[in-house]
Design a protein around this motif. Sequence first.
Motif, PDB file in Angstrom:
ATOM      1  N   ILE A   1       9.826   6.432  -0.957  1.00 39.82           N
ATOM      2  CA  ILE A   1      10.126   7.004   0.353  1.00 39.82           C
ATOM      3  C   ILE A   1      10.483   5.938   1.387  1.00 39.82           C
ATOM      4  CG2 ILE A   1       7.723   7.112   1.191  1.00 39.82           C
ATOM      5  CD1 ILE A   1       8.708  10.064   2.127  1.00 39.82           C
TER       6      ILE A   1
ATOM      7  N   SER B   1      -0.112   7.521  12.121  1.00 42.55           N
ATOM      8  CA  SER B   1       1.262   7.959  12.009  1.00 42.55           C
ATOM      9  C   SER B   1       1.366   9.484  11.992  1.00 42.55           C
ATOM     10  CB  SER B   1       1.838   7.293  10.768  1.00 42.55           C
ATOM     11  OG  SER B   1       2.871   8.001  10.215  1.00 42.55           O
TER      12      SER B   1
ATOM     13  N   GLY C   1       0.771  -1.237   0.000  1.00 42.76           N
ATOM     14  CA  GLY C   1       0.000   0.000   0.000  1.00 42.76           C
ATOM     15  C   GLY C   1       0.799   1.282   0.000  1.00 42.76           C
TER      16      GLY C   1
ATOM     17  N   MET D   1       4.484   2.476   5.356  1.00 41.17           N
ATOM     18  CA  MET D   1       5.610   1.853   6.034  1.00 41.17           C
ATOM     19  C   MET D   1       6.259   2.761   7.057  1.00 41.17           C
ATOM     20  SD  MET D   1       5.795  -1.128   5.452  1.00 41.17           S
ATOM     21  CE  MET D   1       4.026  -1.074   5.221  1.00 41.17           C
ATOM     22  N   ILE D   2       5.931   4.055   7.037  1.00 41.99           N
ATOM     23  CA  ILE D   2       6.567   4.985   7.969  1.00 41.99           C
ATOM     24  C   ILE D   2       6.325   4.588   9.429  1.00 41.99           C
ATOM     25  CG2 ILE D   2       6.473   7.383   8.778  1.00 41.99           C
ATOM     26  CD1 ILE D   2       6.447   8.160   5.821  1.00 41.99           C
ATOM     27  N   PRO D   3       5.048   4.326   9.839  1.00 42.79           N
ATOM     28  CA  PRO D   3       4.866   3.909  11.231  1.00 42.79           C
ATOM     29  C   PRO D   3       5.534   2.565  11.543  1.00 42.79           C
ATOM     30  CG  PRO D   3       2.804   3.754  10.007  1.00 42.79           C
ATOM     31  CD  PRO D   3       3.774   4.499   9.154  1.00 42.79           C
TER      32      PRO D   3
ATOM     33  N   ILE E   1      -1.804   5.237   8.438  1.00 40.33           N
ATOM     34  CA  ILE E   1      -1.121   6.484   8.066  1.00 40.33           C
ATOM     35  C   ILE E   1      -1.682   7.660   8.877  1.00 40.33           C
ATOM     36  CG2 ILE E   1      -0.442   7.990   6.153  1.00 40.33           C
ATOM     37  CD1 ILE E   1      -0.799   5.638   4.282  1.00 40.33           C
TER      38      ILE E   1
ATOM     39  N   TYR F   1       4.196   5.429   2.307  1.00 42.54           N
ATOM     40  CA  TYR F   1       3.843   6.119   3.541  1.00 42.54           C
ATOM     41  C   TYR F   1       3.278   5.180   4.591  1.00 42.54           C
ATOM     42  CZ  TYR F   1       4.987  10.767   2.008  1.00 42.54           C
ATOM     43  OH  TYR F   1       5.677  11.874   1.624  1.00 42.54           O
TER      44      TYR F   1
END
Lengths: 178, 195
Positions: free
Chosen positions: A57, A124, A19, A24-26, A121, A22
């Motif tokens: 990113i 996050s 998905g 994956m940021i959390p 997200i 972004y």
Amino acid sequence: MELLSLFWTFLLIGTVSFGGGYAMIPVIEAEVSKHGWMTTQEFTDVIAVAGMSPGPIATNSAIFVGYHTAALPGAIAATLGMVLPSLALILIIASVFFKFHRLPIVKSAFYGLRPIITGLIIYSAIHFALANRVLGEWSFETISLLGIFSLSLFALVKLRMHPIVVIVLAGICGIVLY
Amino acid sequence: MGRNRKYLGQIFLAFLKIAPATFGGGYAMIPLMEKEVVEKRKWINPQEIGEIFAIAQSVPGAIAINSAIFIGYRLAGVLGAIAAMIGILLPTFLIVIALSILFIFVKDNPYMEAAFTGIRAAVVAMILFAAYKIGLTAVYDKTTLVIMIVTAVILLFLQVHPVAVILAGIALGIVIVKVKEWFGYATQLEKDEDK
């Protein structure tokens, strides 16, 4: 030891990175603070730098975290961990089952996965807002940061401004204000 | 084998060229990649490229890297996949390393500290904007709306690992669609594209 730990951590992250970056940021943030590699505030700067670089990113963040933790070998270990699951899965799908994404069970899985990713997200964003005092006790800093945040959001959604332009403008506001 | 080796070099160079030209996430690379491999080099036909991008999106990982791996494999097998992957990764890898070094040098400068205080607020906006963009295609009925809100609330107030949440999402989607089927409801699995 650190290298192996970086590789395994990003292998896990690479395996679940559905998905868009972004989402994956959390996940990266949870792992990075669990291992004590960075604070949430330091990791926010990573996202800014990763967002200013070309390329995905999540992969960019992995490279930065790896470099920060164990220099060039760390960056290579983190990147390999991040991309090997994709490589393995695509080789399997490409050689065995080209119509993978048309399977009803895959479509059902994405029906549940997409809103969860959206919720992830949103969480996050709130988490980073709290860690960087964009939300918090009323003070000049919080109110002005909330102002920069609102203007940035407006520029992204309504003016369709490029993220790099928004980052640069927010940086100039920061120099003027603080 | 000789022809094959030359081919691998071409694959590597084609993806090396695409990577640094795009800013703002992997999706920005997609139109460029299509132009390079479909129009210019005629490696993949137009129908097939759509299918490849769709698969690249449903597999974990960045869509640009996934597409490169897939195209590389179609052209020259496993070695082709690896050549394409390294080609697409290498330029951004080097750029990120350079920026990381630069960042470590400048981050203690008082002006940069001030700039990054402002930039962190913009990063929060960037993340929320990403949620908004995904939300546009992800949330279109009551079930998906409830799932989204409950997910954010659970993560905020309970100590749940994001990976557990993602795995739960996969299971939840499959179970909900099945349960609705038992009760005689059909689930619309994707948002209508009426653009």
